[in-house]
Design a protein around this motif. Sequence first.
Motif, PDB file in Angstrom:
ATOM      1  N   GLU A  35       0.824  -1.212   0.000  1.00  0.00           N
ATOM      2  CA  GLU A  35       0.000   0.000   0.000  1.00  0.00           C
ATOM      3  C   GLU A  35       0.859   1.264   0.000  1.00  0.00           C
ATOM      4  OE1 GLU A  35      -2.150  -2.898   2.877  1.00  0.00           O
ATOM      5  OE2 GLU A  35      -0.148  -2.607   2.018  1.00  0.00           O
ATOM      6  N   GLN A  38       1.881   2.752  -3.499  1.00  0.00           N
ATOM      7  CA  GLN A  38       0.866   3.225  -4.436  1.00  0.00           C
ATOM      8  C   GLN A  38       0.638   4.733  -4.290  1.00  0.00           C
ATOM      9  OE1 GLN A  38      -0.419   1.211  -6.788  1.00  0.00           O
ATOM     10  NE2 GLN A  38       0.967  -0.331  -5.918  1.00  0.00           N
ATOM     11  N   TYR A  40      -1.539   8.138  -4.272  1.00  0.00           N
ATOM     12  CA  TYR A  40      -2.910   8.319  -3.799  1.00  0.00           C
ATOM     13  C   TYR A  40      -3.446   9.669  -4.258  1.00  0.00           C
ATOM     14  CZ  TYR A  40      -1.073  11.322  -0.053  1.00  0.00           C
ATOM     15  OH  TYR A  40      -0.449  12.332   0.643  1.00  0.00           O
ATOM     16  N   ARG A  41      -4.760   9.758  -4.292  1.00  0.00           N
ATOM     17  CA  ARG A  41      -5.402  10.970  -4.801  1.00  0.00           C
ATOM     18  C   ARG A  41      -5.871  11.827  -3.633  1.00  0.00           C
ATOM     19  NH1 ARG A  41      -6.280  12.235  -9.752  1.00  0.00           N
ATOM     20  NH2 ARG A  41      -5.935  10.094 -10.492  1.00  0.00           N
ATOM     21  N   LEU A  47      -3.099  13.784  -8.009  1.00  0.00           N
ATOM     22  CA  LEU A  47      -2.467  12.504  -7.759  1.00  0.00           C
ATOM     23  C   LEU A  47      -1.121  12.757  -7.095  1.00  0.00           C
ATOM     24  CD1 LEU A  47      -2.942   9.473  -8.233  1.00  0.00           C
ATOM     25  CD2 LEU A  47      -1.525   9.662 -10.287  1.00  0.00           C
ATOM     26  N   SER A  50       3.506   8.279  -3.786  1.00  0.00           N
ATOM     27  CA  SER A  50       3.305   7.268  -2.754  1.00  0.00           C
ATOM     28  C   SER A  50       4.131   7.605  -1.512  1.00  0.00           C
ATOM     29  CB  SER A  50       3.723   5.898  -3.280  1.00  0.00           C
ATOM     30  OG  SER A  50       5.128   5.878  -3.528  1.00  0.00           O
TER      31      SER A  50
END
Length: 385
Positions: A35, A38, A40-41, A47, A50
């Motif tokens: 996680e 990744q 994230y928004r 955007l 990570s």
Amino acid sequence: MLHSLLLAQVLKVSRVWPGFLAFARWWGPEYCRPEDKQPYRADDGRLLPSLEMRLFHAIDREVSHRADALPIDLLAWAENQLHVGLKLAPDDPWLRYYKSKLLLDKGRRAEARDWFIPVVRRHERASWVRDFLGRTFGPDDVDKAITCYFRAVQTAKRPQELARTRIALARLLAAEKRFEEATIQVRKALEYRSQNNFSIPQPLLQMARASWFRSRASRTDLPSEPDVSDAADAIAFGDQLRRLSYRLGVIDNQNVQRSLAHVAFSVDEGIILQYTRFKGISEMKVGDLVEVALEDDGQRAVRWRKSTANGIPGFCQQFSGELTQRQGQLFGFIVTDDKYRIFVHPNLIRQAAIVPGTRVVCRAKMSKDKKGTTGWQALTMGVSS
């Protein structure tokens, strides 16, 4: 999860905590969860990088700014993390910047420049990238350094972006005995600091006290700052400029709200040019023909220029005829002398303020309607002389 949450909080103070690098080594980038890798928004739709990439950014920022003050073992670990981050994200602009700055601090100017050039090409309208590129030349090529600094001045959006640039530029200009140009930079640098009650750094103070500046400071006939866009792009893009292919297109939409223009190359092909990246494109009008330089893959625009062409065979051309409009309809058609029927959008009819039955000239492009049927559509319209 707690491990990751702890890192997220520490990253907020990483710029001001001297012990951050030691913490980062203890935390261990190798323990990032899937996680954490990744993007994230954010709530505003952006955007964001990570957690893992933000960690690499923070580590490498510390290395690039505090390398001389770090213990040898911690510096070696941090430099290795820079290499790890670049393997994961070789095009990340900040990682490339930190790598370049580290090389520059070691006196390896050419290597620093090679690492940074891709950043300049992708962010060519950012003032700070032109400033840093100028620093990679320094005494090796003063003319190119001056060109880069002038380009930084051209592309800056706020005065604070040039707080350091103007001083560096003035020093190089003065060293080259280009005193009139140097005077402009010193004067603007002093004005900025005076307006914001900032202290005056020693290099700027020395230039302000120099006889060459004092004898010119009050003059009103000093030359304006030069437009170095072509020379600066030649430095940044080099041989790539000669490999670029220009494609002829027509501006068929100007979206002021979203700050972008759309250029159509054919019925099914086109490209978006953002106002912030492509200077002057916002001043072009719907119906203007332009040439867009595309990279090798043909998917990314690099630059644009106004075209002297009159049309694009089979896609965009001039017509003359009579404007017709049925009662009750907002749209209309231009019936040409060759019996073509060219659709005229209601907005264009309102803007042109031409009554039906008038002889007109127009520039039209081939387009598709909702059913996929192709036909001519007017982009511009004026009364025939």
